[in-house]
Design a protein around this motif. Structure first.
Motif, PDB file in Angstrom:
ATOM      1  N   VAL A  36       0.846  -1.199   0.000  1.00 38.67           N
ATOM      2  CA  VAL A  36       0.000   0.000   0.000  1.00 38.67           C
ATOM      3  C   VAL A  36       0.880   1.247   0.000  1.00 38.67           C
ATOM      4  O   VAL A  36       1.739   1.409   0.871  1.00 38.67           O
ATOM      5  CB  VAL A  36      -0.915   0.033   1.254  1.00 38.67           C
ATOM      6  CG1 VAL A  36      -1.827   1.255   1.207  1.00 38.67           C
ATOM      7  CG2 VAL A  36      -1.731  -1.245   1.360  1.00 38.67           C
ATOM      8  N   SER A  37       0.667   2.097  -0.995  1.00 37.93           N
ATOM      9  CA  SER A  37       1.414   3.352  -1.075  1.00 37.93           C
ATOM     10  C   SER A  37       0.537   4.482  -0.550  1.00 37.93           C
ATOM     11  O   SER A  37      -0.571   4.698  -1.049  1.00 37.93           O
ATOM     12  CB  SER A  37       1.796   3.611  -2.531  1.00 37.93           C
ATOM     13  OG  SER A  37       2.395   4.870  -2.620  1.00 37.93           O
ATOM     14  N   GLU A  38       1.035   5.184   0.450  1.00 38.05           N
ATOM     15  CA  GLU A  38       0.209   6.187   1.148  1.00 38.05           C
ATOM     16  C   GLU A  38       1.165   7.289   1.640  1.00 38.05           C
ATOM     17  O   GLU A  38       2.169   6.987   2.289  1.00 38.05           O
ATOM     18  CB  GLU A  38      -0.510   5.476   2.315  1.00 38.05           C
ATOM     19  CG  GLU A  38      -1.076   6.352   3.391  1.00 38.05           C
ATOM     20  CD  GLU A  38      -2.096   7.377   2.895  1.00 38.05           C
ATOM     21  OE1 GLU A  38      -2.980   7.038   2.104  1.00 38.05           O
ATOM     22  OE2 GLU A  38      -1.980   8.545   3.317  1.00 38.05           O
ATOM     23  N   PRO A  39       0.851   8.570   1.304  1.00 43.71           N
ATOM     24  CA  PRO A  39       1.784   9.646   1.663  1.00 43.71           C
ATOM     25  C   PRO A  39       1.843   9.972   3.158  1.00 43.71           C
ATOM     26  O   PRO A  39       2.879  10.472   3.633  1.00 43.71           O
ATOM     27  CB  PRO A  39       1.254  10.861   0.881  1.00 43.71           C
ATOM     28  CG  PRO A  39      -0.153  10.544   0.522  1.00 43.71           C
ATOM     29  CD  PRO A  39      -0.279   9.057   0.498  1.00 43.71           C
ATOM     30  N   ASN A  40       0.764   9.669   3.896  1.00 44.20           N
ATOM     31  CA  ASN A  40       0.695  10.101   5.294  1.00 44.20           C
ATOM     32  C   ASN A  40       1.374   9.075   6.228  1.00 44.20           C
ATOM     33  O   ASN A  40       0.969   7.917   6.285  1.00 44.20           O
ATOM     34  CB  ASN A  40      -0.795  10.280   5.647  1.00 44.20           C
ATOM     35  CG  ASN A  40      -0.986  10.785   7.048  1.00 44.20           C
ATOM     36  OD1 ASN A  40      -0.732  10.079   8.013  1.00 44.20           O
ATOM     37  ND2 ASN A  40      -1.442  12.026   7.158  1.00 44.20           N
ATOM     38  N   ASP A  41       2.418   9.540   6.979  1.00 43.15           N
ATOM     39  CA  ASP A  41       3.218   8.645   7.848  1.00 43.15           C
ATOM     40  C   ASP A  41       2.353   7.908   8.860  1.00 43.15           C
ATOM     41  O   ASP A  41       2.476   6.691   9.034  1.00 43.15           O
ATOM     42  CB  ASP A  41       4.225   9.462   8.680  1.00 43.15           C
ATOM     43  CG  ASP A  41       5.332  10.023   7.829  1.00 43.15           C
ATOM     44  OD1 ASP A  41       5.374   9.690   6.630  1.00 43.15           O
ATOM     45  OD2 ASP A  41       6.143  10.802   8.372  1.00 43.15           O
ATOM     46  N   ASP A  42       1.496   8.665   9.566  1.00 43.04           N
ATOM     47  CA  ASP A  42       0.668   8.058  10.614  1.00 43.04           C
ATOM     48  C   ASP A  42      -0.266   7.001  10.031  1.00 43.04           C
ATOM     49  O   ASP A  42      -0.459   5.936  10.598  1.00 43.04           O
ATOM     50  CB  ASP A  42      -0.204   9.123  11.310  1.00 43.04           C
ATOM     51  CG  ASP A  42       0.641  10.039  12.169  1.00 43.04           C
ATOM     52  OD1 ASP A  42       1.811   9.690  12.414  1.00 43.04           O
ATOM     53  OD2 ASP A  42       0.125  11.107  12.557  1.00 43.04           O
ATOM     54  N   ARG A  43      -0.831   7.348   8.898  1.00 45.17           N
ATOM     55  CA  ARG A  43      -1.781   6.437   8.255  1.00 45.17           C
ATOM     56  C   ARG A  43      -1.067   5.131   7.844  1.00 45.17           C
ATOM     57  O   ARG A  43      -1.610   4.041   8.006  1.00 45.17           O
ATOM     58  CB  ARG A  43      -2.375   7.164   7.038  1.00 45.17           C
ATOM     59  CG  ARG A  43      -3.380   6.391   6.254  1.00 45.17           C
ATOM     60  CD  ARG A  43      -4.731   6.329   6.933  1.00 45.17           C
ATOM     61  NE  ARG A  43      -5.585   5.393   6.210  1.00 45.17           N
ATOM     62  CZ  ARG A  43      -6.494   4.613   6.758  1.00 45.17           C
ATOM     63  NH1 ARG A  43      -6.732   4.657   8.037  1.00 45.17           N
ATOM     64  NH2 ARG A  43      -7.206   3.793   6.024  1.00 45.17           N
ATOM     65  N   ARG A  44       0.165   5.279   7.306  1.00 49.09           N
ATOM     66  CA  ARG A  44       0.931   4.068   6.927  1.00 49.09           C
ATOM     67  C   ARG A  44       1.126   3.169   8.143  1.00 49.09           C
ATOM     68  O   ARG A  44       0.950   1.950   8.078  1.00 49.09           O
ATOM     69  CB  ARG A  44       2.301   4.437   6.349  1.00 49.09           C
ATOM     70  CG  ARG A  44       2.276   4.846   4.903  1.00 49.09           C
ATOM     71  CD  ARG A  44       3.656   4.724   4.267  1.00 49.09           C
ATOM     72  NE  ARG A  44       4.706   5.459   4.951  1.00 49.09           N
ATOM     73  CZ  ARG A  44       4.887   6.768   4.885  1.00 49.09           C
ATOM     74  NH1 ARG A  44       4.083   7.497   4.136  1.00 49.09           N
ATOM     75  NH2 ARG A  44       5.870   7.354   5.538  1.00 49.09           N
ATOM     76  N   GLY A  45       1.498   3.787   9.286  1.00 52.32           N
ATOM     77  CA  GLY A  45       1.718   3.014  10.520  1.00 52.32           C
ATOM     78  C   GLY A  45       0.442   2.304  10.950  1.00 52.32           C
ATOM     79  O   GLY A  45       0.460   1.125  11.309  1.00 52.32           O
ATOM     80  N   THR A  46      -0.664   3.029  10.856  1.00 51.34           N
ATOM     81  CA  THR A  46      -1.945   2.458  11.300  1.00 51.34           C
ATOM     82  C   THR A  46      -2.337   1.249  10.463  1.00 51.34           C
ATOM     83  O   THR A  46      -2.681   0.188  10.988  1.00 51.34           O
ATOM     84  CB  THR A  46      -3.072   3.524  11.173  1.00 51.34           C
ATOM     85  OG1 THR A  46      -2.672   4.663  11.914  1.00 51.34           O
ATOM     86  CG2 THR A  46      -4.404   3.009  11.684  1.00 51.34           C
ATOM     87  N   ILE A  47      -2.260   1.397   9.130  1.00 55.51           N
ATOM     88  CA  ILE A  47      -2.740   0.280   8.300  1.00 55.51           C
ATOM     89  C   ILE A  47      -1.792  -0.914   8.358  1.00 55.51           C
ATOM     90  O   ILE A  47      -2.242  -2.061   8.306  1.00 55.51           O
ATOM     91  CB  ILE A  47      -3.082   0.702   6.848  1.00 55.51           C
ATOM     92  CG1 ILE A  47      -1.900   1.331   6.142  1.00 55.51           C
ATOM     93  CG2 ILE A  47      -4.256   1.619   6.791  1.00 55.51           C
ATOM     94  CD1 ILE A  47      -2.261   1.918   4.773  1.00 55.51           C
ATOM     95  N   ALA A  48      -0.494  -0.655   8.520  1.00 56.27           N
ATOM     96  CA  ALA A  48       0.455  -1.780   8.643  1.00 56.27           C
ATOM     97  C   ALA A  48       0.172  -2.540   9.940  1.00 56.27           C
ATOM     98  O   ALA A  48       0.150  -3.773   9.974  1.00 56.27           O
ATOM     99  CB  ALA A  48       1.883  -1.269   8.611  1.00 56.27           C
TER     100      ALA A  48
END
Ligand SMILES: NC(=O)c1ccc[n+]([C@@H]2O[C@H](COP(=O)([O-])OP(=O)(O)OC[C@H]3O[C@@H](n4cnc5c(N)ncnc54)[C@H](OP(=O)(O)O)[C@@H]3O)[C@@H](O)[C@H]2O)c1
Length: 274
Positions: A36-48
């Motif tokens: 998943v490619s996502e610009p928002n750092d927090d969002r990347r952490g959440t979905i991972a």
């Protein structure tokens, strides 16, 4: 980091993307095959953390590695997301699956450099709770196997159906895309009417939403026409008949026809290339 094991990639990791990859993982897909490619750092952490999928901040990682690329960004950022990686997409020609409202197959082909198999999907918000209704349409480049791959992704969040021609997607947008709002409006009006007559709000909402769910469940389970189903629960001279007559006299059918026409028109306008 190597992304070689990643088969399905997402450009944009927002609400709709999470519903889709969450649905796939819940259905048994190994999360490390999803990138998943996502610009928002927090969002990347959440979905991972929530799903165990692989995340990146660079759309190129998805474009360069995945056989299937689901594009789940807002329509207004679609060109900005695809054009910088169009060289990679045009060279590899992965299957592109777009869930963006109003972006045509032609525009998607242009933004992605040309030549990719593309499936355009129109899901709706209940996909977020696994009860989505999605219509799909493919370009001529997509093979039956690629169409099936796209369908499997959307089927993870609800029912799917194929359209014969792309222009019908505007009617679908008006019917099932915008549809949840019509049902919320109708349920809200029914509850208010019951509250005005003394029922408390909580009870009205419980009875009304369960009635909507029950009516929809009965309709899905039956081969009878919707008109027949209505007649089955409308005894001559009874209460339902009085209520239905009042709705008809107030012009409900005409109002709903106007709603579909207005929403379809707006969908067509929004799909025009700028
Ligand atoms: N939600 C629904 O029920 C629904 C129904 C039908 C169709 N759709 C379609 O689904 C698409 C996504 O909707 P959504 O509700 O999931 O929106 P969303 O929650 O805003 O998700 C979009 C995500 O894409 C990210 N993003 C923005 N620019 C990007 C770029 N250049 N490259 C990669 N990622 C980027 C956003 O990050 P930032 O927040 O940091 O910008 C955000 O996380 C839309 O096109 C919409 O039309 C949604």
């Amino acid at each position: 980091m190597s992304f070689e094991q990643c088969e399905i990639g997402f450009i944009g990791g927002g609400n709709m993307a999470e519903a889709l990859f969450g649905g796939l993982v819940a259905a048994g897909r190994d999360p490390v095959t999803v990138l998943v490619s996502e610009p928002n750092d927090d969002r990347r952490g959440t979905i991972a953390a929530r799903h165990g999928v692989i995340v990146t901040a660079d759309n190129r990682d998805v474009a360069a590695n995945c056989e299937t690329v689901v594009i789940a960004v807002k329509p207004q950022v679609m060109a900005g997301a695809l054009e910088p990686v169009s060289d990679e997409l045009a060279a590899r020609r992965p299957l592109l699956v777009s869930v963006a409202a109003g972006i045509t197959l032609d525009s998607l082909d242009r933004f992605s450099g040309g030549g990719c198999p593309i499936v355009r999907a129109m899901p709706n918000t209940p996909a977020l709770v696994g009860r989505g209704a999605t219509a799909l349409v493919a370009n001529d480049t997509a093979t039956p196997a690629q169409r099936a791959r796209a369908e499997e992704i959307l089927a993870a969040v609800g029912i799917t159906t194929w359209l014969e021609k792309e222009s019908l997607i505007d009617v679908v947008t008006a019917l099932s895309g915008s549809g949840p709002a019509y049902f919320f409006l109708i349920m809200d009006a029914l509850c208010r009417a019951a509250e005005r007559r003394g029922l408390d709000g909580e009870t009205a909402r419980l009875l009304c939403t369960q009635t909507a769910l029950g009516a929809a469940t009965l309709a899905m389970a039956s081969e009878d026409s919707l008109e027949r189903l209505r007649l089955n629960v409308t005894s001559p001279g009874g209460t339902t008949e009085q209520g239905v007559n009042a709705l008809k006299a107030a012009g409900l059918e005409r109002a709903l026809d106007d709603a579909i026409g207005a929403a379809e028109g707006r969908s067509r306008e929004l799909s025009k290339p700028s």
